[in-house]
Scaffold this motif. Sequence first.
Motif, short mmCIF file in Angstrom:
data_model
loop_
_atom_site.label_atom_id
_atom_site.label_comp_id
_atom_site.label_asym_id
_atom_site.label_seq_id
_atom_site.Cartn_x
_atom_site.Cartn_y
_atom_site.Cartn_z
N THR A 13 2.07 4.86 13.42
CA THR A 13 0.63 4.61 13.58
C THR A 13 0.37 3.67 14.74
O THR A 13 -0.55 3.88 15.54
CB THR A 13 0.05 4.02 12.28
N ASP A 14 1.18 2.63 14.86
CA ASP A 14 1.03 1.68 15.97
C ASP A 14 1.21 2.39 17.31
O ASP A 14 0.48 2.12 18.27
CB ASP A 14 2.06 0.56 15.86
N ILE A 70 -1.00 -7.60 6.86
CA ILE A 70 -1.78 -7.53 8.10
C ILE A 70 -1.35 -6.32 8.93
O ILE A 70 -2.19 -5.57 9.45
CB ILE A 70 -1.63 -8.83 8.90
N HIS A 71 -0.05 -6.12 9.03
CA HIS A 71 0.47 -5.01 9.83
C HIS A 71 0.05 -3.67 9.23
O HIS A 71 -0.24 -2.71 9.96
CB HIS A 71 2.00 -5.10 9.90
N ASP A 72 0.02 -3.58 7.92
CA ASP A 72 -0.32 -2.33 7.26
C ASP A 72 -1.82 -2.05 7.26
O ASP A 72 -2.23 -0.89 7.21
CB ASP A 72 0.19 -2.34 5.81
N TRP A 73 -2.65 -3.10 7.30
CA TRP A 73 -4.09 -2.91 7.08
C TRP A 73 -4.97 -3.30 8.26
O TRP A 73 -6.20 -3.28 8.15
CB TRP A 73 -4.53 -3.69 5.84
N VAL A 75 -5.42 -1.52 10.73
CA VAL A 75 -5.82 -0.26 11.35
C VAL A 75 -7.30 0.10 11.16
O VAL A 75 -7.98 0.45 12.14
CB VAL A 75 -4.91 0.88 10.85
N PRO A 76 -7.86 0.06 9.93
CA PRO A 76 -9.25 0.52 9.77
C PRO A 76 -10.26 -0.14 10.71
O PRO A 76 -11.04 0.57 11.37
CB PRO A 76 -9.54 0.22 8.29
N PRO A 77 -10.29 -1.48 10.82
CA PRO A 77 -11.27 -2.05 11.76
C PRO A 77 -11.00 -1.68 13.21
O PRO A 77 -11.92 -1.57 14.01
CB PRO A 77 -11.14 -3.57 11.53
N LEU A 78 -9.72 -1.44 13.55
CA LEU A 78 -9.41 -1.09 14.93
C LEU A 78 -9.87 0.33 15.25
O LEU A 78 -10.28 0.62 16.38
CB LEU A 78 -7.91 -1.23 15.18
N VAL A 79 -9.81 1.22 14.27
CA VAL A 79 -10.32 2.58 14.48
C VAL A 79 -11.82 2.54 14.75
O VAL A 79 -12.34 3.24 15.62
CB VAL A 79 -10.02 3.47 13.25
N PHE A 80 -12.54 1.67 14.03
CA PHE A 80 -13.98 1.53 14.27
C PHE A 80 -14.23 0.91 15.65
O PHE A 80 -15.16 1.32 16.36
CB PHE A 80 -14.62 0.67 13.19
N LEU A 81 -13.40 -0.05 16.04
CA LEU A 81 -13.53 -0.65 17.37
C LEU A 81 -13.33 0.41 18.45
O LEU A 81 -14.05 0.43 19.47
CB LEU A 81 -12.52 -1.78 17.54
N THR A 82 -12.38 1.30 18.24
CA THR A 82 -12.16 2.39 19.19
C THR A 82 -13.41 3.26 19.29
O THR A 82 -13.83 3.65 20.38
CB THR A 82 -10.97 3.27 18.75
N LEU A 143 -10.52 3.88 2.06
CA LEU A 143 -9.98 2.65 1.50
C LEU A 143 -9.52 2.86 0.06
O LEU A 143 -8.50 2.31 -0.36
CB LEU A 143 -11.04 1.55 1.57
N ILE A 144 -10.25 3.67 -0.70
CA ILE A 144 -9.87 3.96 -2.08
C ILE A 144 -8.52 4.68 -2.12
O ILE A 144 -7.60 4.30 -2.86
CB ILE A 144 -10.96 4.81 -2.78
N VAL A 145 -8.39 5.72 -1.31
CA VAL A 145 -7.14 6.49 -1.28
C VAL A 145 -6.00 5.62 -0.73
O VAL A 145 -4.90 5.61 -1.27
CB VAL A 145 -7.32 7.76 -0.43
N GLY A 146 -6.28 4.90 0.34
CA GLY A 146 -5.26 4.05 0.93
C GLY A 146 -4.76 2.98 -0.03
O GLY A 146 -3.56 2.72 -0.12
N TYR A 147 -5.69 2.36 -0.76
CA TYR A 147 -5.31 1.31 -1.70
C TYR A 147 -4.45 1.88 -2.83
O TYR A 147 -3.45 1.27 -3.22
CB TYR A 147 -6.54 0.64 -2.29
N GLU A 148 -4.81 3.06 -3.34
CA GLU A 148 -4.02 3.66 -4.42
C GLU A 148 -2.61 3.99 -3.93
O GLU A 148 -1.62 3.74 -4.63
CB GLU A 148 -4.70 4.92 -4.95
N LEU A 149 -2.49 4.53 -2.73
CA LEU A 149 -1.17 4.83 -2.18
C LEU A 149 -0.38 3.55 -1.96
O LEU A 149 0.83 3.50 -2.21
CB LEU A 149 -1.31 5.59 -0.86
N TYR A 150 -1.05 2.52 -1.51
CA TYR A 150 -0.38 1.26 -1.19
C TYR A 150 0.17 0.58 -2.44
O TYR A 150 1.26 0.00 -2.42
CB TYR A 150 -1.37 0.33 -0.49
N LYS A 151 -0.57 0.65 -3.54
CA LYS A 151 -0.20 -0.07 -4.76
C LYS A 151 0.66 0.74 -5.71
O LYS A 151 1.47 0.18 -6.44
CB LYS A 151 -1.47 -0.53 -5.49
N LYS A 152 0.51 2.06 -5.72
CA LYS A 152 1.12 2.86 -6.78
C LYS A 152 2.10 3.91 -6.28
O LYS A 152 2.68 4.63 -7.10
CB LYS A 152 0.03 3.53 -7.62
#
Length: 323
Positions: A13-14, A70-73, A75-82, A143-152
């Motif tokens: 992703t980076d 920080i490294h994992d998350w 991305v979302p604000p940076l996509v909006f910045l783009t 964010l909902i899907v990302g959080y579920e994947l991240y935690k579970k």
Amino acid sequence: MKLRTPANGLHSTDVVIVAFFTLLTVINIVFAGRIPGWWIMVLVNSAIIGAIHLLGAKRRASTSKALAVIHDWYVPPLVFLTFKELYYMIKPIHQGVDYDDWLIVADRWLFGVNPTQWLEQFSHPVITEVLMIAYTLFYLLFLIVGYELYKKHPRSEFHFFMFTCVFGFYLSYLGYFALPAVGPRYTLHDFNSLDAEIPGLWLTPALRWFVNWGESIPMGVSSAAAMAATQRDVFPSGHTMMTLVLMWMAVRYRLASRHFVLVTGVLLIIATVYQRYHYVVDLIGGALFAVACLFIAPRLYAFLRKKIGTMDRVHPWAGDDSY
């Protein structure tokens, strides 16, 4: 043999983000004569690229959980910045030329009518309210899907999800560069009559303001001024494209949130036309872009991991069955 480059220490992703910001930097330099403040964006892009490399290097050398988050998350604000950087680039590059006429002709050729005008006969405040809420939930769904994947789920699934989403968004941004347009709420309707012609109930006005804010439209301006100010982000429909990608991945991973994502996603796609943000041909383009994203993303992910040496773990969708 892996190529040992500065990409080591980064996730795939980076690497995609760095590549896209490099592309934007080159475009800014090439069209410097047309883009006001191009040098500011070049400096910002260079700082972002450097910060991502630094973050990757620090992450690789550290066991800090905070740094990992920080490294994992980031991305979302940076996509909006783009997305917002495109606002300052697309219109001056095309010298103010939009291509809505092409999209209108395509819709009329396909359906014999302007779909947004035809749909107005079915409007109702309850329908408007529900569809406006669904439309505004677009970013929250990720964010909902990302959080579920991240935690579970295994972290590799989260990283592949994030990679696919970033690649998909950037793919849609290339479409905006190629065919800038403003949408039917300006060309086929009066922008300032939207609340009167298809009113909602309680939340619709505030949610429309929120969407307008995200597209840099000032409050209280004329329809012509709003059209001049708005983001050129119509074709393909990024909402349709990325919602389809998200729905497919939610089902593929059998997430607990998949039923909510599917129902909200269907309503969201309907809302793109009902709320006059898109022509139907934009949705068709979005669907085709979604197919391209889902086809290319796993192959690109595997290439970056194997040839450049990114930090991602193996993933079965990316051509590695040893996961």
